[in-house]
Design an enzyme around this catalytic site. Structure first.
Site, PDB file in Angstrom:
ATOM      1  N   LYS A   1       1.222  -1.415  -0.088  1.00  0.00           N
ATOM      2  CA  LYS A   1       0.220  -0.066   0.031  1.00  0.00           C
ATOM      3  C   LYS A   1       1.404   1.555  -0.156  1.00  0.00           C
ATOM      4  O   LYS A   1       1.645   1.408   1.201  1.00  0.00           O
ATOM      5  CB  LYS A   1      -0.789  -0.326   1.218  1.00  0.00           C
ATOM      6  CG  LYS A   1      -1.827   1.106   1.108  1.00  0.00           C
ATOM      7  CD  LYS A   1      -2.812   0.204  -0.118  1.00  0.00           C
ATOM      8  CE  LYS A   1      -4.298   1.208   0.386  1.00  0.00           C
ATOM      9  NZ  LYS A   1      -5.433   0.789  -1.131  1.00  0.00           N
TER      10      LYS A   1
ATOM     11  N   THR B   1      -4.245  -5.376   0.498  1.00  0.00           N
ATOM     12  CA  THR B   1      -3.712  -4.000   1.097  1.00  0.00           C
ATOM     13  C   THR B   1      -3.881  -2.737   1.557  1.00  0.00           C
ATOM     14  O   THR B   1      -4.120  -2.031   2.449  1.00  0.00           O
ATOM     15  CB  THR B   1      -3.380  -3.274   0.064  1.00  0.00           C
ATOM     16  OG1 THR B   1      -4.636  -2.452  -1.072  1.00  0.00           O
ATOM     17  CG2 THR B   1      -1.976  -3.921  -1.355  1.00  0.00           C
TER      18      THR B   1
ATOM     19  N   ARG C   1      32.848  29.676 -10.406  1.00  0.00           N
ATOM     20  CA  ARG C   1      31.495  29.230 -10.592  1.00  0.00           C
ATOM     21  C   ARG C   1      30.375  28.794  -9.670  1.00  0.00           C
ATOM     22  O   ARG C   1      30.899  29.228  -8.873  1.00  0.00           O
ATOM     23  CB  ARG C   1      31.030  28.309 -12.002  1.00  0.00           C
ATOM     24  CG  ARG C   1      31.651  26.979 -11.264  1.00  0.00           C
ATOM     25  CD  ARG C   1      31.049  25.626 -12.360  1.00  0.00           C
ATOM     26  NE  ARG C   1      31.383  24.340 -11.533  1.00  0.00           N
ATOM     27  CZ  ARG C   1      30.792  23.211 -11.642  1.00  0.00           C
ATOM     28  NH1 ARG C   1      30.375  22.606 -13.131  1.00  0.00           N
ATOM     29  NH2 ARG C   1      31.510  22.200 -11.020  1.00  0.00           N
TER      30      ARG C   1
ATOM     31  N   GLN D   1      32.182  16.004  -8.056  1.00  0.00           N
ATOM     32  CA  GLN D   1      32.196  14.598  -7.458  1.00  0.00           C
ATOM     33  C   GLN D   1      32.800  15.032  -6.481  1.00  0.00           C
ATOM     34  O   GLN D   1      32.365  14.348  -5.576  1.00  0.00           O
ATOM     35  CB  GLN D   1      32.966  14.051  -9.205  1.00  0.00           C
ATOM     36  CG  GLN D   1      32.071  13.754  -9.962  1.00  0.00           C
ATOM     37  CD  GLN D   1      32.193  14.814 -11.680  1.00  0.00           C
ATOM     38  OE1 GLN D   1      31.759  15.797 -11.200  1.00  0.00           O
ATOM     39  NE2 GLN D   1      31.262  13.941 -12.204  1.00  0.00           N
TER      40      GLN D   1
ATOM     41  N   HIS E   1      22.016  23.753 -13.426  1.00  0.00           N
ATOM     42  CA  HIS E   1      23.018  25.449 -14.216  1.00  0.00           C
ATOM     43  C   HIS E   1      22.971  26.710 -14.419  1.00  0.00           C
ATOM     44  O   HIS E   1      21.663  27.217 -13.962  1.00  0.00           O
ATOM     45  CB  HIS E   1      22.874  24.478 -15.428  1.00  0.00           C
ATOM     46  CG  HIS E   1      23.556  23.205 -15.775  1.00  0.00           C
ATOM     47  ND1 HIS E   1      25.032  22.997 -15.532  1.00  0.00           N
ATOM     48  CD2 HIS E   1      23.132  22.031 -16.814  1.00  0.00           C
ATOM     49  CE1 HIS E   1      25.084  21.634 -16.101  1.00  0.00           C
ATOM     50  NE2 HIS E   1      24.042  21.478 -15.958  1.00  0.00           N
TER      51      HIS E   1
END
Length: 301
Positions: A12, A57, A176, A222, A250
């Site tokens: 469920k 369920t 950036r 990363q 971005h």
């Protein structure tokens, strides 16, 4: 050619449960989505339509609400563990149960500078997640996590020295905007479900990751993800693995030169797609096998 039944499960999904604790004049609130999933000896239901081994369920839904009262939601992990153990121990055909939670946070309304006892406004910079899987032999896998944690830093992020070929047009940069909507999940090793402070662990993990994002000078998203996972494990030694998924939100410097206006990384266009998607796991060396810890609830109803 033999055609056979493969893996199957049912449950469920998304029982929206709000639990108010009103034992004192100052009330408490927990607001969660609860999804249950059962695996076991349900072949007959698929092959012949025999429902004799199938717990409806709807019953799973009713149990989820009942446990919100009898067990309570003071600890999300303890609630999920108790519910999963019930399905495995008390429903004979069930070999494995998984319970997943999403929490929606509230904060108290302030009236005259004091917190109100029973009024809240929706809050939370992210959605907290919990998943507990229990096997018939009593083995349990507990994971926590979060999603929709949107973070941004306007400096302290670089990206250059990358591989280039004939289709590379991206310009390298040493300054950036870095922004993402983070999804993180973490796996606990051996903890005592009855006594371990999962709420304190959640606070320590999220603080470690957000502070690392802000303070770590990044040469790549990363690298930042690895550092965030590493500091989370250092903050809560009971963790054995952290998994992170980070879409790169971005921000491109907008061309104002055509209007005779200089733009020194001050005005940006926020572009929602396409986006880079960076994913990584950070693991304690020699950590126990993950087993079904990372299984994802499939939405089967």
């Amino acid at each position: 050619m033999a055609i056979i039944l493969g893996d199957h499960q049912y449950g469920k999904a998304e029982n929206r449960i709000v639990r108010i604790v009103r034992d004192t004049p100052r009330h408490e609130i927990r607001d969660v989505n609860v999804s249950t999933c059962l695996r076991g000896r349900f072949d007959a239901a698929h092959l012949t339509g025999d429902q004799g081994e199938v717990l409806p369920t709807d019953t799973q839904k009713q149990t989820s609400y009942a446990y919100a009262k009898t067990v309570g939601l003071a600890s999300l992990e303890r609630y999920a563990h108790a519910l999963a153990v019930h399905f495995v121990d008390d429903v004979e055909p069930v070999d494995q149960a998984r319970v997943e939670l999403e929490e929606f946070a509230w904060e108290r309304v302030s009236v005259g500078g004091a917190e109100h006892d029973f009024s809240w406004v929706r809050s939370g910079r992210e959605v907290r997640t919990v998943a507990v899987t229990v096997d018939a032999d009593g083995s349990a896998w507990i994971t926590g996590g979060l999603k929709d944690l949107v973070v941004l830093k306007s400096s302290g992020s670089e990206f250059h020295g990358f591989l280039e070929d004939e289709y590379t047009v991206l310009e390298p940069t040493s300054d950036r905007i870095m922004a993402t909507s983070l999804v993180a999940k973490w796996r606990f090793g051996a903890v005592d479900v009855a006594t371990f402070d999962f709420d304190a662990a959640y606070a320590a993990i999220t603080t470690a990751m957000v502070e690392t994002f802000a303070s770590f000078h990044s040469l790549a998203l990363q690298q930042t993800l690895f550092q965030m996972g590493k500091t989370a494990i250092e903050a809560v030694p009971e963790l054995v693995e952290v998994r992170l998924s980070a879409p790169n939100k971005h921000h491109f410097a907008y061309d104002l030169a055509r209007f005779g206006i200089e733009n020194h990384n001050e005005v940006f266009h926020a572009d929602d797609r396409p986006y880079g998607l960076i994913q990584a796991s950070v693991t304690v060396e020699g950590a126990p096998d993950a087993g079904p810890a990372w299984d994802q609830y499939s939405g089967l109803v």
